[in-house]
Design a protein around this motif. Sequence first.
Motif, mmCIF file in Angstrom:
data_model
loop_
_atom_site.group_PDB
_atom_site.id
_atom_site.type_symbol
_atom_site.label_atom_id
_atom_site.label_comp_id
_atom_site.label_asym_id
_atom_site.label_seq_id
_atom_site.Cartn_x
_atom_site.Cartn_y
_atom_site.Cartn_z
ATOM 1 N N ALA A 169 5.029 21.460 -1.724
ATOM 2 C CA ALA A 169 4.505 20.331 -0.958
ATOM 3 C C ALA A 169 3.086 20.597 -0.474
ATOM 4 O O ALA A 169 2.273 19.672 -0.338
ATOM 5 N N ALA A 170 2.780 21.859 -0.212
ATOM 6 C CA ALA A 170 1.464 22.223 0.316
ATOM 7 C C ALA A 170 0.439 22.515 -0.785
ATOM 8 O O ALA A 170 -0.745 22.672 -0.499
ATOM 9 N N ALA A 171 0.889 22.589 -2.038
ATOM 10 C CA ALA A 171 -0.017 22.913 -3.151
ATOM 11 C C ALA A 171 -0.923 21.723 -3.437
ATOM 12 O O ALA A 171 -0.460 20.651 -3.835
ATOM 13 N N ASP A 176 -3.149 26.356 -7.275
ATOM 14 C CA ASP A 176 -1.990 26.556 -6.403
ATOM 15 C C ASP A 176 -0.687 26.321 -7.166
ATOM 16 O O ASP A 176 0.274 27.098 -7.047
ATOM 17 N N ARG A 177 -0.650 25.235 -7.941
ATOM 18 C CA ARG A 177 0.587 24.897 -8.655
ATOM 19 C C ARG A 177 0.864 25.872 -9.793
ATOM 20 O O ARG A 177 2.021 26.193 -10.076
ATOM 21 N N ARG A 178 -0.190 26.356 -10.454
ATOM 22 C CA ARG A 178 0.031 27.365 -11.497
ATOM 23 C C ARG A 178 0.569 28.666 -10.901
ATOM 24 O O ARG A 178 1.465 29.303 -11.463
ATOM 25 N N ASP A 238 1.612 20.946 -13.887
ATOM 26 C CA ASP A 238 2.385 19.708 -13.893
ATOM 27 C C ASP A 238 3.397 19.673 -12.743
ATOM 28 O O ASP A 238 4.278 20.535 -12.651
ATOM 29 N N ARG A 239 3.268 18.670 -11.889
ATOM 30 C CA ARG A 239 4.155 18.554 -10.723
ATOM 31 C C ARG A 239 5.603 18.313 -11.142
ATOM 32 O O ARG A 239 6.528 18.843 -10.528
#
Length: 268
Positions: A169-171, A176-178, A238-239
């Motif tokens: 949620a904070a990414a 950050d997501r990777r 990718d979320r």
Amino acid sequence: MDGRGLDRSGTIAREGALGRVTEGFVPVVDAARTRIAETFGRARLHSAYLYGSIPRGTATPGVSDLDLLLALHDDPTDADRADADAIEAAIDRAFPQIDGAGILLSSRTALLSDVERHDGGFFVACLCTPLLGPDLAELLPRYRPTSLLARETNGDLARVLPRWRTRAAAATTDTDRRTLGRLVGRRTVRTGFTLVMPRWGGWTSDLDRSAELFGRYYPDRVEQMLLAASAGRAPSPDRAALALLIDDLGPWLAAEYTAVHGEKAPRP
């Protein structure tokens, strides 16, 4: 070592060795050894270990990271963490053949404790390669692919999932997501493999093989586990893929793991 990662006695063989480090990564390992020795010294450092793809000889230049464990004489302090962070940053800057360096800190006492016997102890004895100092594996038992080992290594996924959701949620950036995707992918595959490990009767740290072995027993979930393996190697920002692992595969896997092996013993 046989095709199931076992030695002649049927116990899990140590998977890495300094002799397996490929030529391109030898300078990285040498630099890490020197910096650790200079920074921590004998008064603070009991022993240091490599783990991951580099000592297994399967590292990919520009993709793989350098993973290290330091066993200190005493419990790690904030100053120890700061020194480890500085070593990580320096090595990462100096060597483009790695995609970051990570140093875990623990104490000799913790790694040899009863509560860590089938988690931290197993990690040192079977998944770590000695780099500096006396080898703690000489003080640890030989390990077999049992339900006890499965429970104590990865029987806490249910406790981890809320933290992953908070981080997701904070990414706010692709980076950050990777970063989170690699963590989630690797941990999910390890948990999926150790779920079936006692039935298969062996050990592997290879992500693709782990996912394939999991799929032999849970074919309905194999595509999701292969996605987790891909995220562990080359994470995507990718979320939706990240959400699938955290909110769909993760809860199912945690519940199945608890049903089959039970929950990991709480740590202090």
